[in-house]
Motif scaffolding. Structure first.
Motif, PDB file in Angstrom:
ATOM      1  N   PRO B 253      -2.068  -4.581  -0.577  1.00 38.21           N
ATOM      2  CA  PRO B 253      -1.378  -3.576   0.256  1.00 38.21           C
ATOM      3  C   PRO B 253      -0.356  -4.212   1.202  1.00 38.21           C
ATOM      4  O   PRO B 253       0.727  -3.665   1.403  1.00 38.21           O
ATOM      5  N   LEU B 254      -0.678  -5.371   1.749  1.00 38.93           N
ATOM      6  CA  LEU B 254       0.270  -6.041   2.647  1.00 38.93           C
ATOM      7  C   LEU B 254       1.453  -6.609   1.875  1.00 38.93           C
ATOM      8  O   LEU B 254       2.596  -6.542   2.336  1.00 38.93           O
ATOM      9  N   MET B 255       1.175  -7.180   0.722  1.00 40.68           N
ATOM     10  CA  MET B 255       2.292  -7.758  -0.029  1.00 40.68           C
ATOM     11  C   MET B 255       3.258  -6.666  -0.483  1.00 40.68           C
ATOM     12  O   MET B 255       4.483  -6.822  -0.401  1.00 40.68           O
ATOM     13  N   LYS B 256       2.717  -5.564  -0.942  1.00 41.63           N
ATOM     14  CA  LYS B 256       3.552  -4.438  -1.363  1.00 41.63           C
ATOM     15  C   LYS B 256       4.415  -3.959  -0.186  1.00 41.63           C
ATOM     16  O   LYS B 256       5.618  -3.729  -0.329  1.00 41.63           O
ATOM     17  N   TYR B 257       3.771  -3.843   0.963  1.00 38.00           N
ATOM     18  CA  TYR B 257       4.482  -3.437   2.179  1.00 38.00           C
ATOM     19  C   TYR B 257       5.599  -4.429   2.510  1.00 38.00           C
ATOM     20  O   TYR B 257       6.737  -4.036   2.808  1.00 38.00           O
ATOM     21  N   ALA B 258       5.275  -5.730   2.438  1.00 41.05           N
ATOM     22  CA  ALA B 258       6.275  -6.748   2.784  1.00 41.05           C
ATOM     23  C   ALA B 258       7.492  -6.647   1.864  1.00 41.05           C
ATOM     24  O   ALA B 258       8.629  -6.774   2.311  1.00 41.05           O
ATOM     25  N   LEU B 260       8.542  -3.931  -0.001  1.00 34.81           N
ATOM     26  CA  LEU B 260       9.275  -2.660   0.097  1.00 34.81           C
ATOM     27  C   LEU B 260       9.962  -2.480   1.443  1.00 34.81           C
ATOM     28  O   LEU B 260      10.838  -1.632   1.595  1.00 34.81           O
ATOM     29  N   ARG B 261       9.556  -3.277   2.423  1.00 32.75           N
ATOM     30  CA  ARG B 261      10.165  -3.211   3.747  1.00 32.75           C
ATOM     31  C   ARG B 261      11.586  -3.777   3.759  1.00 32.75           C
ATOM     32  O   ARG B 261      12.289  -3.671   4.757  1.00 32.75           O
ATOM     33  N   HIS B 262      11.996  -4.391   2.669  1.00 32.98           N
ATOM     34  CA  HIS B 262      13.298  -5.053   2.625  1.00 32.98           C
ATOM     35  C   HIS B 262      14.274  -4.393   1.658  1.00 32.98           C
ATOM     36  O   HIS B 262      13.866  -3.774   0.680  1.00 32.98           O
ATOM     37  N   ALA B 286       7.211  -0.907  -6.013  1.00 32.87           N
ATOM     38  CA  ALA B 286       7.094   0.532  -5.756  1.00 32.87           C
ATOM     39  C   ALA B 286       6.231   1.209  -6.807  1.00 32.87           C
ATOM     40  O   ALA B 286       5.482   2.133  -6.508  1.00 32.87           O
ATOM     41  N   SER B 289       0.295  -0.224  -8.565  1.00 32.11           N
ATOM     42  CA  SER B 289      -0.751   0.097  -7.594  1.00 32.11           C
ATOM     43  C   SER B 289      -1.719  -1.057  -7.389  1.00 32.11           C
ATOM     44  O   SER B 289      -2.625  -0.967  -6.574  1.00 32.11           O
ATOM     45  N   ILE B 315       7.383 -14.590   0.475  1.00 33.20           N
ATOM     46  CA  ILE B 315       7.721 -13.246   0.970  1.00 33.20           C
ATOM     47  C   ILE B 315       6.575 -12.742   1.838  1.00 33.20           C
ATOM     48  O   ILE B 315       6.785 -12.211   2.925  1.00 33.20           O
ATOM     49  N   TYR B 316       5.361 -12.951   1.344  1.00 37.68           N
ATOM     50  CA  TYR B 316       4.172 -12.489   2.085  1.00 37.68           C
ATOM     51  C   TYR B 316       4.105 -13.103   3.488  1.00 37.68           C
ATOM     52  O   TYR B 316       3.853 -12.418   4.473  1.00 37.68           O
ATOM     53  N   GLN B 384      -8.411  -9.085   6.673  1.00 39.65           N
ATOM     54  CA  GLN B 384      -8.741  -7.825   7.360  1.00 39.65           C
ATOM     55  C   GLN B 384      -8.531  -6.597   6.481  1.00 39.65           C
ATOM     56  O   GLN B 384      -8.953  -5.509   6.849  1.00 39.65           O
ATOM     57  N   GLN B 385      -7.849  -6.762   5.350  1.00 38.41           N
ATOM     58  CA  GLN B 385      -7.721  -5.627   4.435  1.00 38.41           C
ATOM     59  C   GLN B 385      -9.068  -5.272   3.800  1.00 38.41           C
ATOM     60  O   GLN B 385      -9.237  -4.190   3.267  1.00 38.41           O
TER      61      GLN B 385
END
Lengths: 402, 402
Positions: B253-258, B260-262, B286, B289, B315-316, B384-385
């Motif tokens: 979830p964090l890697m996906k966020y990192a 897509l945030r760019h 995107a 899953s 990236i992470y 923490q995930q």
């Protein structure tokens, strides 16, 4: 057909909003109400309780005929940019009037205030600047400058201490400065103020009060009387699907990650990150285990809560100063939903509309739209911190029809 | 006192590692073994199963006397940078020998290979370049070039098809090129290859095989026979605390966020992000899953799995090209743990050591160290995930003493 424009967040849609839509249509003799609504992130720098699709359904069920999206770059901007983006979209939608809620209920004090400030702009800016240098927050400085100008002539002016009046003022200002043909009007607000907590003797509560009640662990039933049944229904559907409502608290693991993933130097690239805050951001993000602790550590006299939240929002979504300030005008009209009557209205203006009307996102590429698509993804990932269910995607969701 | 240096990841420490430490000390007549160990992120571009503190305890309980940390910028680099950083640290720790595991068991083929390549460097690089242009991966191109050079003279050379030999070669290369006084030596490996799955007839399994067993849902008991009891104990302590082991799947979830945030353009700033991959990264992040789906979508002939993982890792953690390549030499020696004997060794070299010895992170500021501190935070947020418990922080954790 005649349309009245309204500018909304509907977070959530409550009885005060219902009154506003009805009165806006009635007092302006309009056939339809066109709402320009913020998407997933709001002007106070927060994620919306529930996604834009659920909020669009609330609106369409309660008197709004067309919902169009206020893009992220406007919906999360300071009052001037927020108002300018929204007003331009409603003008493009060929609304005859823009009707906003106010304590006053008459438009003259807004016009008087606008002309007072416009005619004394240099002096006004000077007083603001002086007060910011003295350590006042921007809203404080603005207020002081205004109080001084009011001494210049004895007209009826608005009270700029009230958040709704500040927004109303900026709407009037945008209409004037953009030379809109749309006319400003105001609808008398009833009972609850912008930030007021729930008062159980009335059926009007502020959205802030309703959100506070929801986040303090009260059940949805506790807020029933403040919401039209369609809003209640959408909140229930959302809650059944996702258990929780969206908030920075529930998005906190991602926000903490976003902050700590950067050097102080890198953080400065994001919109609204002020010089000097970048080190505090990293220091307090590392030591805080939840959003409230973090905000309380970060809070200082110099910055308002909203100002800090907006900065954090742009870090969360990864929007740089450059991206946020690259555009001052909307480049399209994104339709989120419409009633049958709303659809008739859209058909009636379709040929003369000045911006492209978008109902399917996949069909166009646009830098403002791509920020909105990213914002939806960032909102979705926040939701996934507590829910396994996905929200609807921008690419795949056609306008809601009611 | 005489020290042998070893270069390790211990992910986790298993019976093959136990054999390696013992033999390294025995064959080189050393009093102590100094291990330079990767922190939370490893050379294959992955998070370590368990944190560096648990892995240090495994090592100290099984024959290693001093554990120092290989900083992130080396531990996640390609083989040359990885070897160079590790060799410099062991040289600074005044190790007499560097002993690495190999299939051969004698050092001569490594030296022969080194001289062969060194004496024909121009030709070698040319063949590599040609083959990369033909679409080969870097390791493939390297292998082809080497096969051609070997025809030049009839010595005993190493087989560069084996991952351990590639690392060994780079250790020898670093020792030679840095003019180290430390001598290379090799310990004969027994049974399991680098990537081999578990073979239940033997008590040696590769770390890769052990990790596969753990992630395929097998219980810790299934891998008991491949691990010294101290390793088993640390894995059990970790599992009781965090339920799960760290992996990109659990950090997803964090890697996906990192990602897509760019914007694609912004993604290119991160280390190892190759031209042209930035759009695929966003597209597939995107639509995926989970991490496996994402990697399978991203994978192409052009890039090895490790190459892609290393890019995703940077990236992470938010490490840019600029940051990763700003330093080629360690600037300090970070002690993660030591036995009593290890402590004696450190005392014996303390006065003549060429880099500052750090036991408490808070005491110094250093750009290489600040990347390691961030890496620990990023690892912690990944944990923490799936876990509410925190790992030890760099600022607060003194060296482990056993």
């Amino acid at each position: 057909m005649q349309a009245v424009g309204i500018i909304v967040e509907y977070n959530p849609f409550h009885n005060g909003h219902l009154h506003h839509v009805k009165e806006a249509k009635r007092t302006t003799n309009s056939d339809v109400a066109v709402a320009v609504m913020s998407g997933h992130f709001l002007q106070r720098g927060e994620p919306a309780l529930v996604d834009k699709w659920h909020r669009t359904k609330m609106a369409l069920a309660s008197g709004v005929d067309v919902v169009i999206e206020l893009p992220y770059i406007f919906s999360t901007a300071q009052a001037t940019g927020f108002a300018s983006g929204a007003v331009q979209l409603l003008e493009a939608m060929q609304c005859t009037t823009l009707a906003f809620g106010s304590e006053q209920g008459t438009i003259e004090p807004f016009l008087n205030t606008y002309h007072l400030i416009e005619n004394n702009r240099a002096r006004y800016n000077e007083i603001i600047k002086e007060n910011i240098q003295l350590g006042k927050s921007y809203p404080q400085a603005l207020f002081i400058a205004y109080e001084q100008l009011k001494q210049l002539s004895p007209n009826a002016y608005i009270d700029l201490g009230k958040p709704n009046n500040i927004l109303g003022f900026h709407y009037v200002e945008a209409i004037k400065q953009l030379n809109c043909s749309m006319q400003p009007a105001t609808v008398q607000r009833i009972i609850a103020g912008y930030h007021d907590a729930i008062d159980t003797n009335h059926e009007i509560a502020s959205a802030t009060g309703i959100r506070q009640a929801l986040f303090s662990g009260q059940s949805l039933q506790e807020v029933t009387k403040y919401l039209p049944s369609a809003s209640m229904e959408q909140l229930q559907i959302w809650q059944k699907e996702h258990q929780n409502f969206a908030s920075w608290e529930s998005f906190w693991p991602l926000m903490k990650y976003a902050i700590l993933r950067h050097t102080p130097q890198q953080l400065k690239q994001y919109a609204d990150v002020s010089e000097g805050l970048e080190n505090s951001l990293i220091k307090y993000a590392a030591s805080s285990s939840n959003y409230m602790d973090f905000m309380n550590a970060l809070k200082s006299k110099r910055y308002t809560w909203t100002r800090l939240q907006r900065m954090l929002l742009h870090i969360y979504t990864g929007i740089t100063k450059e991206q946020l300030h690259a555009f001052s005008s909307p480049s399209y009209i994104r339709i989120l939903g419409m009633t049958t009557k709303g659809q008739q209205y859209i058909s009636s203006i379709k040929k003369s509309v000045t911006l492209p009307l978008i109902s399917r996102v996949a069909a166009i590429t646009d830098p403002i739209l791509s920020i909105d698509i990213r914002a939806t993804q960032m909102y979705q990932l926040g939701i996934q911190q507590f829910s396994n269910k996905k929200i609807d995607e921008d690419y795949k969701t056609p306008p809601i029809r009611l």
